[in-house]
Design an enzyme around this catalytic site. Structure first.
Site, PDB file in Angstrom:
ATOM      1  N   SER A   1       0.865  -1.171   0.000  1.00 31.29           N
ATOM      2  CA  SER A   1       0.000   0.000   0.000  1.00 31.29           C
ATOM      3  C   SER A   1       0.902   1.221   0.000  1.00 31.29           C
ATOM      4  CB  SER A   1      -0.846   0.024   1.277  1.00 31.29           C
ATOM      5  OG  SER A   1      -1.484   1.294   1.416  1.00 31.29           O
TER       6      SER A   1
ATOM      7  N   TYR B   1      -2.073  -1.522  10.423  1.00 35.94           N
ATOM      8  CA  TYR B   1      -2.099  -1.662   8.958  1.00 35.94           C
ATOM      9  C   TYR B   1      -0.817  -1.099   8.351  1.00 35.94           C
ATOM     10  CZ  TYR B   1      -3.925  -1.138   4.152  1.00 35.94           C
ATOM     11  OH  TYR B   1      -4.128  -1.215   2.784  1.00 35.94           O
TER      12      TYR B   1
END
Ligand SMILES: NC(=O)c1ccc[n+]([C@@H]2O[C@H](COP(=O)([O-])OP(=O)(O)OC[C@H]3O[C@@H](n4cnc5c(N)ncnc54)[C@H](O)[C@@H]3O)[C@@H](O)[C@H]2O)c1
Ligand SMILES: NC(=O)c1ccc[n+]([C@@H]2O[C@H](COP(=O)([O-])OP(=O)(O)OC[C@H]3O[C@@H](n4cnc5c(N)ncnc54)[C@H](O)[C@@H]3O)[C@@H](O)[C@H]2O)c1
Lengths: 261, 245
Positions: free
Chosen positions: B142, B155
């Site tokens: 990401s 995350y």
């Protein structure tokens, strides 16, 4: 079958050799009309011959120009618009390596020479191409940086400074132009076997350059030089409509070398 | 010419968002696909959609963070298609919560799916690929593997881990014909992003829009095909310019 560059107009600088030539061949095969720019007219003609072998219907405009000369840059952009009417893709690629030596010996003239081609040349190109693309509301620019633009390599003060500059310019302008439907990115090639790398190996090893080349790629995780056509595929992808949300990034293509400790 | 003719591709998180769109494109490019997800809600209709267009596809229900489930994915894949050429290692979960309110169990959950799961699925892919002489792995990291953001500690830590896992595996297998790269998406219009949050995310993206799953699929195809044959241990950030800011 429709091709990724059907009806598209792409300008490539430094198209008379190496990575520019490889990108031109790939993008021509995929249907683009091309403006090819180089200092070396003979190189341009050779590239055109090769293109017509793989893409006999390709429309190719050749413009001999020095990218470090702003007027000549304006001219290749104006000519493209005059003849093809638009600019969809721009591979801003022409570059030189410059001398290899210690910073204290590099010299201000050599420094200016390398910066004027590798950084000023890239800026001039963006300046004129962006005017056209902003009016269109679309377009893709890909600047050619180098692993020397994201890592310290040594013995290349001018080259390294210019290529780090190319990356800064890429990020800055990408942030400005994203909202106009234009994406701007850079690639950072590692050692790809082109005339430039051959010249570089000759600076290091003279007649013995092929041996020096073998030593040179040993630290590469893939243990080989990249091939120009491998860069051609990446350039085609990043300039195509498949990469429209990729913006302001720098993509290394180096067999993994820039991440190795 | 199809870019993935007769290749066998495992796609985790394969029935939703980026994974599902990539499955569609891979099938169009000639690949046989194994869709892996812990949620089998839409699995059957999606497999029918892909096979209806003449593609070959199977679904295997699995939690990518479970060793047993992952071993079963490879067993089913080999039984059905005989080999693994491509892994799109994409399953992931995200949760936004202030760190002072996050429980350790919640933290572990995110890291176990997003980082441990990525490792587990890649490890078994590597074992299969070494048997057949090579393959390609694309991990979904990401842009939050590159930059930080408040309220997303687990995350972001996991995705940063995925990026360096990618580099390390890429270097480890560079001479053994297994390429490992990562996709770093920005804000993409998929079910992982809450509907009422989308406008805010458009506003903060330099391109003033969200990316689409189709755009991710095309980037994954590039990384999974021979078009990227000199790239390994590398990342492709597709974020409309977000992380350059
Ligand atoms: N080959 C590599 O390993 C490598 C690695 C990193 C970056 N690069 C970059 O890739 C780009 C292309 O390099 P290459 O390897 O294909 O080299 P090359 O020498 O084969 O080709 C470069 C071309 O650019 C042209 N050129 C040079 N100066 C010019 C100028 N002032 N105006 C117009 N044209 C000019 C040359 O005539 C030549 O045709 C360069 O920017 C280079 O820095 C190459
Ligand atoms: N959408 C974005 O903006 C964005 C941005 C950056 C990264 N990503 C990453 O992209 C990947 C795909 O996300 P998406 O946007 O398509 O979301 P999505 O929620 O649509 O799809 C993710 C899929 O993974 C599955 N999954 C989750 N945990 C699993 C597990 N433990 N085992 C098996 N399957 C599991 C889910 O059931 C779902 O089908 C994720 O790794 C996500 O972190 C997404």
């Amino acid at each position: 079958m429709s091709k990724r560059f059907d009806e598209q107009v792409v300008i490539i600088t430094g198209a008379g050799s190496g990575l520019g030539e490889a990108a031109a061949l790939q993008i021509a095969k995929e249907g683009a009309k091309l403006t090819l720019v180089d200092l070396n007219t003979e190189g341009l003609e050779k590239t055109k011959e090769k293109i017509l072998k793989v893409a006999p219907e390709a429309e190719v405009l050749l413009v001999t120009a020095n990218v470090a000369n702003e007027k000549e840059v304006k001219n290749y952009v104006d000519k493209t618009v005059e003849i093809f009417g638009r600019i969809d893709g721009f591979f801003n690629n022409a570059g030189i390596e410059g001398k290899q030596n210690l910073t204290e010996d590099f010299g201000s003239e050599e420094f200016d020479r390398v910066i004027s081609v590798n950084l000023n040349g890239v800026f001039y190109g963006m300046q004129y191409v962006l005017k056209v693309m902003r009016k269109q509301g679309s377009g893709s620019i890909l600047n050619c940086a180098s692993v020397g633009g994201i890592r310290g390599v040594g013995n290349q003060s001018g080259y390294s400074a210019s290529k780090h500059g190319v990356i800064g310019l890429t990020r800055n302008s990408a942030i400005e132009y994203g909202q106009y439907g234009i994406n701007i990115n850079a690639i950072a090639p590692g050692a790809i076997m082109t005339a430039m790398v051959e010249g570089s190996l000759k600076q290091m090893g003279g007649d013995n350059w092929e041996e020096v080349g073998k030593e040179f790629v040993k630290p590469n995780p893939m243990k080989r030089f990249g091939r120009p056509e491998e860069v051609g595929y990446l350039v085609a992808f990043l300039l195509s409509n498949e990469a429209t949300f990729i913006n302001a990034t720098v993509v290394p293509i180096d067999g993994g070398q820039s991440y190795k400790y | 010419m199809a870019k993935l003719q007769d290749k066998v591709a495992i796609i985790t998180g394969g029935v939703s968002g980026i994974g599902a769109e990539t499955a569609r494109l891979f099938v169009k490019e000639g690949a046989k696909v194994v869709l892996v997800d812990w949620n089998d809600q839409n699995a059957k209709s999606f497999v029918d959609e892909l096979t209806g267009q003449g593609g070959e596809a199977i679904f295997v229900k699995a939690d990518v963070a479970s060793e047993e489930d992952v071993a079963n994915v490879y067993k089913e894949t080999i039984d059905t298609f005989g080999k693994v050429d491509i892994l799109f290692n994409n399953a992931g979960i995200g949760a936004v919560k202030p760190t002072e309110k996050l429980t350790y169990a919640e933290y572990r959950k995110t890291v176990s799916v997003d980082l441990d799961g990525t490792f587990l699925v890649a490890q078994l892919a590597i074992k299969e690929m070494l048997k057949t002489g090579g393959g390609v792995i694309v991990n979904t990291a990401s842009m939050y593997g590159w930059v930080g953001s408040p309220g997303s500690a687990a995350y972001n830590a996991a995705k940063g881990g995925v990026i360096n896992l990618t580099r390390s595996l890429g270097l480890e297998y560079a001479t053994r014909n297994i390429r490992v790269n990562a996709l770093c998406p920005g804000y993409i219009d998929t079910p992982i992003i809450p509907e009422d949050y989308k406008q805010t995310l458009r506003d903060v993206t330099p391109m003033k829009r969200l990316g689409t799953s189709e755009e991710m699929a095309k980037a994954v195809l590039f990384l999974a095909s021979d078009d990227s044959s000199f790239m390994t241990g590398n990342t492709l950030t597709v974020d409309g310019g977000f992380t350059a800011q």
